[in-house]
Design an enzyme around this catalytic site. Structure first.
Site, PDB file in Angstrom:
ATOM      1  N   ASN A   5       0.956  -1.056   0.337  1.00 56.81           N
ATOM      2  CA  ASN A   5       0.333  -0.257  -0.217  1.00 56.81           C
ATOM      3  C   ASN A   5       0.880   0.993   0.137  1.00 56.81           C
ATOM      4  O   ASN A   5       1.905   0.950   0.705  1.00 56.81           O
ATOM      5  CB  ASN A   5      -0.711  -0.051   1.539  1.00 56.81           C
ATOM      6  CG  ASN A   5      -1.792   1.216   1.761  1.00 56.81           C
ATOM      7  OD1 ASN A   5      -1.687   1.835   0.836  1.00 56.81           O
ATOM      8  ND2 ASN A   5      -2.680   1.355   2.517  1.00 56.81           N
ATOM      9  N   TRP A   6       1.289   1.479  -1.321  1.00 55.29           N
ATOM     10  CA  TRP A   6       1.648   2.792  -0.832  1.00 55.29           C
ATOM     11  C   TRP A   6       1.161   3.990  -0.407  1.00 55.29           C
ATOM     12  O   TRP A   6       2.149   5.251  -0.895  1.00 55.29           O
ATOM     13  CB  TRP A   6       2.251   3.209  -3.006  1.00 55.29           C
ATOM     14  CG  TRP A   6       2.642   2.159  -3.371  1.00 55.29           C
ATOM     15  CD1 TRP A   6       3.751   0.710  -3.138  1.00 55.29           C
ATOM     16  CD2 TRP A   6       2.973   1.979  -4.496  1.00 55.29           C
ATOM     17  NE1 TRP A   6       3.250   0.247  -4.446  1.00 55.29           N
ATOM     18  CE2 TRP A   6       3.844   0.926  -5.079  1.00 55.29           C
ATOM     19  CE3 TRP A   6       3.067   2.723  -5.963  1.00 55.29           C
ATOM     20  CZ2 TRP A   6       4.309   0.503  -6.112  1.00 55.29           C
ATOM     21  CZ3 TRP A   6       3.248   2.566  -7.154  1.00 55.29           C
ATOM     22  CH2 TRP A   6       3.727   1.194  -7.079  1.00 55.29           C
ATOM     23  N   LYS A   7       0.192   4.493  -0.297  1.00 56.75           N
ATOM     24  CA  LYS A   7      -0.486   5.365   0.116  1.00 56.75           C
ATOM     25  C   LYS A   7      -0.605   6.749  -0.176  1.00 56.75           C
ATOM     26  O   LYS A   7      -0.523   6.398  -1.141  1.00 56.75           O
ATOM     27  CB  LYS A   7       0.056   5.884   2.150  1.00 56.75           C
ATOM     28  CG  LYS A   7      -0.558   4.232   2.990  1.00 56.75           C
ATOM     29  CD  LYS A   7       0.113   4.303   4.128  1.00 56.75           C
ATOM     30  CE  LYS A   7       0.331   3.107   4.871  1.00 56.75           C
ATOM     31  NZ  LYS A   7       0.131   3.294   6.165  1.00 56.75           N
ATOM     32  N   HIS A  90      -9.170   1.222   5.545  1.00 60.31           N
ATOM     33  CA  HIS A  90      -8.246   1.069   5.990  1.00 60.31           C
ATOM     34  C   HIS A  90      -8.765   2.219   6.932  1.00 60.31           C
ATOM     35  O   HIS A  90      -8.783   3.507   7.440  1.00 60.31           O
ATOM     36  CB  HIS A  90      -7.450   1.960   4.680  1.00 60.31           C
ATOM     37  CG  HIS A  90      -5.896   1.777   4.792  1.00 60.31           C
ATOM     38  ND1 HIS A  90      -5.527   2.616   6.214  1.00 60.31           N
ATOM     39  CD2 HIS A  90      -4.722   1.365   5.286  1.00 60.31           C
ATOM     40  CE1 HIS A  90      -3.601   2.190   6.082  1.00 60.31           C
ATOM     41  NE2 HIS A  90      -3.758   1.238   6.317  1.00 60.31           N
ATOM     42  N   GLU A  92      -6.704   5.028   8.056  1.00 57.24           N
ATOM     43  CA  GLU A  92      -6.784   6.038   7.791  1.00 57.24           C
ATOM     44  C   GLU A  92      -7.568   6.799   7.560  1.00 57.24           C
ATOM     45  O   GLU A  92      -8.285   7.440   7.744  1.00 57.24           O
ATOM     46  CB  GLU A  92      -4.992   6.191   6.560  1.00 57.24           C
ATOM     47  CG  GLU A  92      -4.143   5.675   7.446  1.00 57.24           C
ATOM     48  CD  GLU A  92      -2.249   5.416   7.010  1.00 57.24           C
ATOM     49  OE1 GLU A  92      -2.930   5.367   5.720  1.00 57.24           O
ATOM     50  OE2 GLU A  92      -1.535   5.130   7.444  1.00 57.24           O
ATOM     51  N   GLU A 163      -5.016  -4.753  10.664  1.00 57.41           N
ATOM     52  CA  GLU A 163      -4.378  -3.525  11.180  1.00 57.41           C
ATOM     53  C   GLU A 163      -4.069  -3.221  12.393  1.00 57.41           C
ATOM     54  O   GLU A 163      -5.271  -1.957  12.156  1.00 57.41           O
ATOM     55  CB  GLU A 163      -4.075  -2.591   9.979  1.00 57.41           C
ATOM     56  CG  GLU A 163      -3.982  -3.282   8.336  1.00 57.41           C
ATOM     57  CD  GLU A 163      -2.779  -1.962   7.758  1.00 57.41           C
ATOM     58  OE1 GLU A 163      -2.260  -3.258   7.294  1.00 57.41           O
ATOM     59  OE2 GLU A 163      -3.888  -1.590   7.105  1.00 57.41           O
ATOM     60  N   GLY A 169       2.299   2.165  10.888  1.00 57.09           N
ATOM     61  CA  GLY A 169       3.740   3.184  10.744  1.00 57.09           C
ATOM     62  C   GLY A 169       4.593   4.185  11.540  1.00 57.09           C
ATOM     63  O   GLY A 169       5.124   4.787  11.920  1.00 57.09           O
ATOM     64  N   SER A 206       3.973  -2.141  10.898  1.00 59.27           N
ATOM     65  CA  SER A 206       5.137  -2.122  10.446  1.00 59.27           C
ATOM     66  C   SER A 206       5.924  -3.567  10.542  1.00 59.27           C
ATOM     67  O   SER A 206       7.163  -4.025  10.800  1.00 59.27           O
ATOM     68  CB  SER A 206       5.789  -1.428  12.168  1.00 59.27           C
ATOM     69  OG  SER A 206       4.742  -0.643  12.511  1.00 59.27           O
ATOM     70  N   GLY A 227       2.831  -1.043   4.433  1.00 59.44           N
ATOM     71  CA  GLY A 227       3.102   0.118   4.256  1.00 59.44           C
ATOM     72  C   GLY A 227       4.103   0.858   3.340  1.00 59.44           C
ATOM     73  O   GLY A 227       5.584   0.421   2.217  1.00 59.44           O
ATOM     74  N   GLY A 228       5.101   1.700   4.862  1.00 60.68           N
ATOM     75  CA  GLY A 228       6.356   2.437   4.652  1.00 60.68           C
ATOM     76  C   GLY A 228       7.653   1.014   3.393  1.00 60.68           C
ATOM     77  O   GLY A 228       8.216   1.934   2.371  1.00 60.68           O
TER      78      GLY A 228
HETATM   79  P1  13P Z   1       2.933   0.617   7.231  1.00 60.27           P
HETATM   80  O1  13P Z   1       3.817  -1.110   6.715  1.00 60.27           O
HETATM   81  O2  13P Z   1       4.132   2.122   6.973  1.00 60.27           O
HETATM   82  O3  13P Z   1       2.652   0.137   9.502  1.00 60.27           O
HETATM   83  O4  13P Z   1       1.838   0.640   7.176  1.00 60.27           O
HETATM   84  C1  13P Z   1       0.594  -0.492   6.681  1.00 60.27           C
HETATM   85  C2  13P Z   1      -0.292   0.098   6.603  1.00 60.27           C
HETATM   86  O5  13P Z   1      -1.209   0.873   6.509  1.00 60.27           O
HETATM   87  C3  13P Z   1      -0.438  -0.748   4.973  1.00 60.27           C
HETATM   88  O6  13P Z   1      -1.559  -0.686   5.142  1.00 60.27           O
END
Ligand code: 13P
Length: 248
Positions: A5-7, A90, A92, A163, A169, A206, A227-228
């Site tokens: 997920n590149w956000k 998600h 967020e 999640e 994050g 994470s 994510g990251g």
């Molecule tokens: P991180 O891997 O950056 O913690 O993000 C997880 C995430 O929200 C994937 O959708």
């Protein structure tokens, strides 16, 4: 499945380069499904960069109506036919943008209606975990999604991503035991509620090249939503390799 997920990251050129790098990791028939979720404006060029290879393409969100006066929104009918997956709920979107369980449910239904594979993200906040209400929150989020559809979707049509909000994050990954416990609970809850086999359950929060193997070795974790680390091809490659090892 390992999904990146590149956000809200990457320029379009960076997105194309990242998609090419992910494509190079993947061969047809590999034991792990790999997916990327670029920002909306990058979906089409990334589709081109992925070509006919095995990497799946997903959108990070979707709106529940098919068309109309909904400024800024993107419908499932616009994505159907050339995108494979869509992510809904998600944390967020739920916590930063105020999306409700009911809205997530409508998005879930819209994705399924148009034949997109839907990943429903669920997870508790740190306070909810501390209050002992993790399972209550997860069940409420799952039930809201499942109540939005007339029939439980076939097992292969959707996935759940667990999640925990406190792990996203933050560098604070859920322990493999914590993640496995909730993923097992999700599986049981869905199976009980739908009287069908549960879909695959991914863990997100994470996940890194260093902790992926241990997470993926757990019985109830079928992969990761990253994510990251999905923005770094070297890291993402190691996470995909960890999933492939666990699947063998
Ligand atoms: P991180 O891997 O950056 O913690 O993000 C997880 C995430 O929200 C994937 O959708």
């Amino acid at each position: 499945m390992v999904a990146g997920n590149w956000k809200m990251n990457t320029t379009v050129l960076e997105g194309i380069a990242l998609a090419r790098a992910v494509s190079e990791l993947c061969t047809p028939g590999m034991v792990v499904e790999v997916a990327v979720f670029p920002p909306f404006p990058h979906l089409w060029p990334v589709r081109g960069a992925l070509g006919v290879g095995p990497v799946l393409l997903g959108a990070q969100d979707v709106f529940w109506e098919d068309s109309g006066a909904y400024t800024g929104e993107v419908s499932a009918s616009m994505l159907a036919g050339w995108c494979d997956l869509v992510l809904v709920g998600h944390s967020e979107r739920r916590h930063l943008l105020g999306e409700t369980d009911a809205e997530t449910g409508r998005k879930f239904a819209a994705g399924l209606r148009h034949g997109l594979g839907v990943i429903v993200a669920v997870g508790e906040t740190g306070d909810e975990r501390d209050a002992g209400s993790t399972f209550t929150v997860i069940d409420r989020q799952l039930d809201a999604a499942l109540s939005a559809v007339d029939e439980p979707p076939p097992t292969g049509a959707w996935l759940v991503a667990y999640e925990p909000v406190w792990a996203i994050g933050t560098g604070r990954t859920a322990s493999p035991e914590q993640a496995d416990e909730v993923c097992a609970h999700i599986r049981d809850h869905v199976a009980e509620r739908t009287a069908a086999d549960a879909p695959r359950v991914l863990y997100g929060g994470s996940v890194s090249a260093d902790n992926a193997a241990e997470l993926f070795s757990r019985a109830s974790i079928d992969g990761g939503l990253i994510g990251g680390a999905s923005l770094r091809p070297d890291q993402f490659a190691r996470i995909v390799a960890a999933a492939a090892n666990a699947a063998r």
